[in-house]
Write an enzyme that holds these catalytic residues in place. Sequence first.
Site, PDB file in Angstrom:
ATOM      1  N   MET A 178      94.075  13.975  20.464  1.00 20.16           N
ATOM      2  CA  MET A 178      93.075  14.364  19.461  1.00 20.16           C
ATOM      3  C   MET A 178      93.498  13.779  18.111  1.00 20.16           C
ATOM      4  SD  MET A 178      91.789  18.141  20.676  1.00 20.16           S
ATOM      5  CE  MET A 178      93.341  18.990  20.908  1.00 20.16           C
TER       6      MET A 178
ATOM      7  N   GLY B   1      88.503  25.407  27.468  1.00 22.03           N
ATOM      8  CA  GLY B   1      89.188  25.770  26.234  1.00 22.03           C
ATOM      9  C   GLY B   1      88.335  25.454  25.017  1.00 22.03           C
ATOM     10  N   GLY B   2      88.902  24.679  24.084  1.00 27.64           N
ATOM     11  CA  GLY B   2      88.228  24.405  22.819  1.00 27.64           C
ATOM     12  C   GLY B   2      88.836  25.236  21.711  1.00 27.64           C
ATOM     13  N   TRP B   3      88.349  25.033  20.505  1.00 28.26           N
ATOM     14  CA  TRP B   3      88.930  25.684  19.336  1.00 28.26           C
ATOM     15  C   TRP B   3      88.685  27.186  19.341  1.00 28.26           C
ATOM     16  CZ3 TRP B   3      92.441  24.551  15.849  1.00 28.26           C
ATOM     17  CH2 TRP B   3      92.527  25.324  14.688  1.00 28.26           C
TER      18      TRP B   3
ATOM     19  N   GLU C 212      93.901  25.153  22.872  1.00 32.75           N
ATOM     20  CA  GLU C 212      94.274  24.849  21.491  1.00 32.75           C
ATOM     21  C   GLU C 212      94.872  26.095  20.828  1.00 32.75           C
ATOM     22  OE1 GLU C 212      91.114  22.784  19.410  1.00 32.75           O
ATOM     23  OE2 GLU C 212      90.632  21.625  21.182  1.00 32.75           O
TER      24      GLU C 212
END
Length: 388
Positions: free
Chosen positions: A210, A106-108, A149
């Site tokens: 986070m 995933g990630g932003w 995210e």
Amino acid sequence: MCSKVVLFSVLACFAAVATTASCSGVVVCYYGAWSIWRSSSGHYGVSDLPVDLCTHIVYSFIAPTAEGGIYFTDAEDTVNGKSNKMDDFVALKQNNSDLKLMVAMGGWTPASTNFTIVVNNDTLRATLINTMVSFVEEHDLDGVDLDWEYPAQRGGADSDKEQFVVLVKELKAALGSKLLTAAVAVTQSNIDLSYNVTELNKYLDYFHLMNYDYHGSWETVTGVVAPLYAQLTDAAGTNLNVNHSVYTWIENGASPSKLVLGLAAYGKTFTLTSLDNTSTGAPASGAGVAGPFVGEAGSYSYAEICSDQAANATAWSITEVTGNYVYANKDTFWVGYDNANTIYAKAQYAKEMGLAGIMYWAADLDDFNGLCGSTYPLIKAGISGYNA
Ligand SMILES: *[C@@H]1O[C@H](CO)[C@@H](O)[C@H](O)[C@H]1NC(C)=O
Ligand SMILES: *[C@@H]1O[C@H](CO)[C@@H](O)[C@H](O)[C@H]1NC(C)=O
Ligand SMILES: *[C@@H]1O[C@H](CO)[C@@H](O)[C@H](O)[C@H]1NC(C)=O
Ligand SMILES: *[C@@H]1O[C@H](CO)[C@@H](O)[C@H](O)[C@H]1NC(C)=O
């Protein structure tokens, strides 16, 4: 070392004592594979990872395709003698067999698009789970970290919240004894939209909170990246701080012993409107300029912060709010961050709250070259604080 029993910490410490006779927690270090492209003192490869400090290292990122496959968000490569290749990452275990190596999906940047397509379709979800299990087995990894995210946000669908639980439950079953963790957003509004905490708590090994990006140059006044408690200038009822987020996750049903406290090895930068007010809550006209190693407007790695402060000591004005946060300015360049003292305080807090340990975004942003003293000052400070 386990005598300091406060609030929720009883079970976590007693469980640890029973099995390992120590209360040391997990030290989860994220690794951004794109750091191989940074220049000068930012240039970073898997051989730079602190295998003797972190208990878990999370290779970031892979992302899902719309067909239930996966791809590396940053190409595997070798640049000027440094590698970000998965095989070289996995080889780090040769020197530390206790080290847990994981991959984050995933990630932003990928946002929700392909996650939403895949989790809401039983066939595609099964395909993705098979893809992940094969990837983990092929590379002999210790587990998977889900970094979506965020479910039902950023291009997602309302059904994502329930389907994320289904993904987690099925993936955990398929991974068997391997770890399954998730990096999660930390406010109540994010929980309401994205996470059924009591259900996720049944299947995930850890939640990586986070606990950062509370403030940044999207706002019109300065604020620090991750205050432990309220900023001195916060209006009453402002809940944008680490302590509030931890209580929020616990109140929503997370086991403290599954929560890992996120720590930022970077600051958020602003350009002050004037030098009349250089505190938090001061008017700002936008992001601070990009730094020399990471090159990102609005952010400075800890290495960029400390090395500039060392090189231009008289130009900087630095304010440390003890046990909470730090901010500093050099003329109109302003940065809010954590130093070794505040990281120590946060890690101590994690221990007192009975949390599983600490997590860093990211190993490649700490002072890994030791430009300002010993190498990895923030990771070392966190370990000391948790074990204090
Ligand atoms: C989604 O998957 C498709 C392939 O199915 C890929 O081309 C695309 O880049 C992916 N999108 C994102 C945002 O990851
Ligand atoms: C293991 O440690 C040795 C000695 O420090 C080093 O030369 C080697 O590159 C390391 N291997 C890996 C895979 O990191
Ligand atoms: C689920 O995905 C499969 C494979 O792409 C597709 O054939 C099927 O129509 C999809 N099902 C639904 C309900 O969209
Ligand atoms: C979580 O899921 C359970 C089981 O489906 C359901 O009973 C509960 O209402 C859900 N809670 C939230 C907060 O969505």
